[in-house]
Design a protein around this motif. Structure first.
Motif, PDB file in Angstrom:
ATOM      1  N   UNK A 113       0.828  -1.200   0.000  1.00  0.00           N
ATOM      2  CA  UNK A 113       0.000   0.000   0.000  1.00  0.00           C
ATOM      3  C   UNK A 113       0.865   1.253   0.000  1.00  0.00           C
ATOM      4  N   UNK A 114       1.867   1.310   0.888  1.00  0.00           N
ATOM      5  CA  UNK A 114       2.710   2.493   0.988  1.00  0.00           C
ATOM      6  C   UNK A 114       3.499   2.722  -0.300  1.00  0.00           C
ATOM      7  N   UNK A 115       4.030   1.638  -0.869  1.00  0.00           N
ATOM      8  CA  UNK A 115       4.798   1.770  -2.101  1.00  0.00           C
ATOM      9  C   UNK A 115       3.923   2.241  -3.255  1.00  0.00           C
ATOM     10  N   UNK A 116       2.699   1.717  -3.354  1.00  0.00           N
ATOM     11  CA  UNK A 116       1.809   2.087  -4.451  1.00  0.00           C
ATOM     12  C   UNK A 116       1.420   3.554  -4.375  1.00  0.00           C
ATOM     13  N   UNK A 117       1.042   4.012  -3.195  1.00  0.00           N
ATOM     14  CA  UNK A 117       0.649   5.414  -3.035  1.00  0.00           C
ATOM     15  C   UNK A 117       1.844   6.332  -3.293  1.00  0.00           C
ATOM     16  N   UNK A 118       3.025   5.936  -2.803  1.00  0.00           N
ATOM     17  CA  UNK A 118       4.234   6.746  -3.022  1.00  0.00           C
ATOM     18  C   UNK A 118       4.562   6.836  -4.507  1.00  0.00           C
ATOM     19  N   UNK A 119       4.510   5.707  -5.220  1.00  0.00           N
ATOM     20  CA  UNK A 119       4.845   5.704  -6.644  1.00  0.00           C
ATOM     21  C   UNK A 119       3.844   6.528  -7.447  1.00  0.00           C
ATOM     22  N   UNK A 120       2.563   6.417  -7.129  1.00  0.00           N
ATOM     23  CA  UNK A 120       1.552   7.195  -7.835  1.00  0.00           C
ATOM     24  C   UNK A 120       1.765   8.687  -7.615  1.00  0.00           C
ATOM     25  N   UNK A 121       2.078   9.079  -6.394  1.00  0.00           N
ATOM     26  CA  UNK A 121       2.291  10.492  -6.075  1.00  0.00           C
ATOM     27  C   UNK A 121       3.526  11.033  -6.786  1.00  0.00           C
ATOM     28  N   UNK A 122       4.632  10.289  -6.724  1.00  0.00           N
ATOM     29  CA  UNK A 122       5.866  10.723  -7.388  1.00  0.00           C
ATOM     30  C   UNK A 122       5.686  10.798  -8.900  1.00  0.00           C
ATOM     31  N   UNK A 123       4.979   9.812  -9.468  1.00  0.00           N
ATOM     32  CA  UNK A 123       4.746   9.817 -10.918  1.00  0.00           C
ATOM     33  C   UNK A 123       3.911  11.025 -11.322  1.00  0.00           C
ATOM     34  N   UNK A 124       2.899  11.356 -10.522  1.00  0.00           N
ATOM     35  CA  UNK A 124       2.057  12.516 -10.827  1.00  0.00           C
ATOM     36  C   UNK A 124       2.875  13.811 -10.764  1.00  0.00           C
ATOM     37  N   UNK A 125       3.723  13.919  -9.746  1.00  0.00           N
ATOM     38  CA  UNK A 125       4.585  15.106  -9.622  1.00  0.00           C
ATOM     39  C   UNK A 125       5.526  15.203 -10.812  1.00  0.00           C
ATOM     40  N   UNK A 126       6.124  14.084 -11.196  1.00  0.00           N
ATOM     41  CA  UNK A 126       7.049  14.063 -12.331  1.00  0.00           C
ATOM     42  C   UNK A 126       6.347  14.490 -13.613  1.00  0.00           C
ATOM     43  N   UNK A 127       5.148  13.988 -13.838  1.00  0.00           N
ATOM     44  CA  UNK A 127       4.402  14.340 -15.040  1.00  0.00           C
ATOM     45  C   UNK A 127       4.077  15.836 -15.076  1.00  0.00           C
ATOM     46  N   UNK A 128       3.668  16.386 -13.947  1.00  0.00           N
ATOM     47  CA  UNK A 128       3.335  17.816 -13.882  1.00  0.00           C
ATOM     48  C   UNK A 128       4.565  18.671 -14.159  1.00  0.00           C
TER      49      UNK A 128
END
Length: 498
Positions: A253-268
């Motif tokens: 759970x922690x890894x999935x939420x972290x990866x989604x958040x980092x990916x969203x930041x990177x895309x922005x």
């Protein structure tokens, strides 16, 4: 002797023997294995490649029917069940397991590959093929993959949470086979599922390893050798096994939420640092083109052209994702209990698909802008080394070192979450459907997945991975088509009983 044979878990033993034999074959005779698999892949593409297209049409049809038809308010579970995860965490778990590093790998590599090696009937390096390259990329990573996953997840959720059957692929076929799912027919289905899942997962882990090695080579100047790739697999294996044994509610759970958040930041950040106006216009236009072209592309088989292009792209994607679907479907079912069919279909099909569209337009569109508008001359390099495509794009932007290191972190987390969830699902399959498999089982499958991924890289690199995926995808594609009829039969009976 008979009693001893009865105690043997054939669902575990047979796949283990087959997969171990593949590993030994690849290590001892790598050239022979590569030649054999590539030859088999070409035969399958020419003879039954269009079947994958037909199969995905069926999967999309059942998802739309259940999500927006008369059964849309029925729950995946008992009437009183409530979702275990909030919406953001749920989407993070879905995206981490279902796409992850595959989208990172191909978001730049695919559009630029189409730009220089276009579909039949199109001219290379033109504006029309640049737009078509992005459209095909969005198509390949849009609704279709998620419809494959959702179909398997629906069947498993019905079997596990509504009928209280074991969390096995064979349980989905209960409406058609009855109690025979506990006999030879059911065991055969589970054996096919485990073999296909392991090969599909190993394909993705191989791609992840290639991209990490390519990124380390571009960012830090390390030589991208087989030794570097084997070292990456070894380190990642230790990390994802540690995460796997801590359980979904903690590590995964922690890894999935972290990866989604980092990916969203990177895309922005890429959107703001790159050709922002160009990308903004492309998001709008590509959304319209995808909607308008959805049906024609869905049924496309190019009967008047050579199937080689479709085989390398569409057929490969559908076969790979189908072979990957038992594990993703099981994982999606595990985290989706308590949601209605409509909420499930919208969340599993449309939210990740639209997110993938934006992601591809931002990263792939930046690559197209550099290549077609600015003349950066990157496409040929990307075709030769697709694992380096994303990092070549980042090198053209401000703060490229920070962006590249962040990307390496995101790839690593996606790598870990994919391997983590795959290990969990294979543990479920080999533990008679228990959704809490023992740690020793998880460790066994994690090691085997990594060994097979390493073998594929050793034997044929990207070509070998693609050949394995298409070969493994065909038998399970047949099973999922039959699974659709089992799902429909269940809901028809359930609806009549109300």
């Amino acid at each position: 002797m008979r009693q001893a044979l009865k105690k043997i878990n054939v669902v575990y033993t047979v796949p283990a023997i087959v997969l171990f034999s593949l590993t030994v074959w690849g290590l001892k005779f790598p050239e022979q294995m590569e030649e054999t698999m590539l030859g088999l892949m070409h035969i399958l593409i020419e003879s039954v490649g269009s079947f994958f297209v037909v199969a995905t049409v069926i999967f999309i049809g059942i998802c739309f029917y259940l999500g927006f038809g008369r059964y849309r308010h029925m729950k995946l579970g008992k009437e009183g069940d409530k979702p275990e995860y909030n919406y953001y965490s749920w989407i993070g778990l879905l995206f981490g397991a279902g796409m992850g590093v595959g989208l990172l790998f191909w978001a730049v590599a695919e559009p630029l590959s189409h730009y220089v090696e276009p579909p039949p009937g199109m001219d290379a390096e033109t504006q029309s093929v640049a737009e078509a390259g992005l459209l095909y990329s969005v198509f390949h990573w849009g609704i279709h993959p998620w419809a494959i996953y959702a179909t398997v997840a629906l069947g498993l959720a019905i079997a596990k949470f509504k009928k209280d059957l074991p969390g096995l692929i064979s349980s989905v076929f209960h409406p058609l086979l009855g109690d025979r799912i506990h006999g030879g027919a059911g065991k055969t289905i589970d054996i096919i599922a485990i073999i296909g899942t392991t090969i599909g997962v190993a394909t993705t882990l191989g791609l992840s390893t290639m991209q990490l090695a390519g990124g380390l080579s571009e960012v830090f100047g390390l030589e991208n050798t087989l030794l570097l790739q084997m070292s990456i697999i070894t380190i990642i294996t230790v990390v994802f096994l540690t995460s796997a044994v801590t359980g979904i509610n903690r590590g995964m759970l922690y890894l999935s939420v972290t990866s989604l958040t980092l990916a969203a930041i990177l895309m922005i950040v890429i959107f703001l640092l790159g050709p922002t106006l160009f990308l903004s216009e492309y998001v709008t236009s590509m959304t319209g083109e995808y909607v308008a072209s959805f049906i024609p592309l869905t049924f496309e088989t190019m009967p008047y052209a050579d199937n080689e292009w479709l085989g390398e792209w569409t057929f490969f994607y559908w076969a790979w994702l189908i072979s990957w679907s038992p594990f993703v479907g099981t994982f999606i079912a595990r985290v989706s209990r308590g949601r209605t069919l409509q909420e499930f279909v919208i969340g599993v099909l449309f939210v990740p698909a639209f997110t993938s569209l934006i992601w591809i337009v931002v990263f792939g569109g930046t690559g197209i802008h550099l290549e077609h508008i600015l003349g950066a001359d990157l496409a040929e390099t990307v075709v030769e080394r697709p694992e380096s495509g994303l990092f070549l794009i980042l090198e053209s932007l401000p703060f490229n070192l920070i962006l590249s290191i962040t990307t390496l972190i995101v790839i690593t987390i996606f790598f870990v979450t994919s391997a983590n969830s795959a290990t969990y699902v294979l543990g479920v399959f080999s533990s008679k459907g228990d959704f809490d498999p023992k740690n020793k089982v998880l460790i066994t499958w994690g090691l085997l997945i990594s060994a097979i991924a390493a073998t594929f890289l050793f034997t044929g690199g990207l070509d070998g991975l693609e050949a394995m995926a298409i070969t493994a995808g065909l038998p399970f594609a047949l099973l999922i088509v039959v699974m659709v009829f089992a799902i429909y039969r269940y809901f028809r009976k359930e609806g009549e009983a109300r």
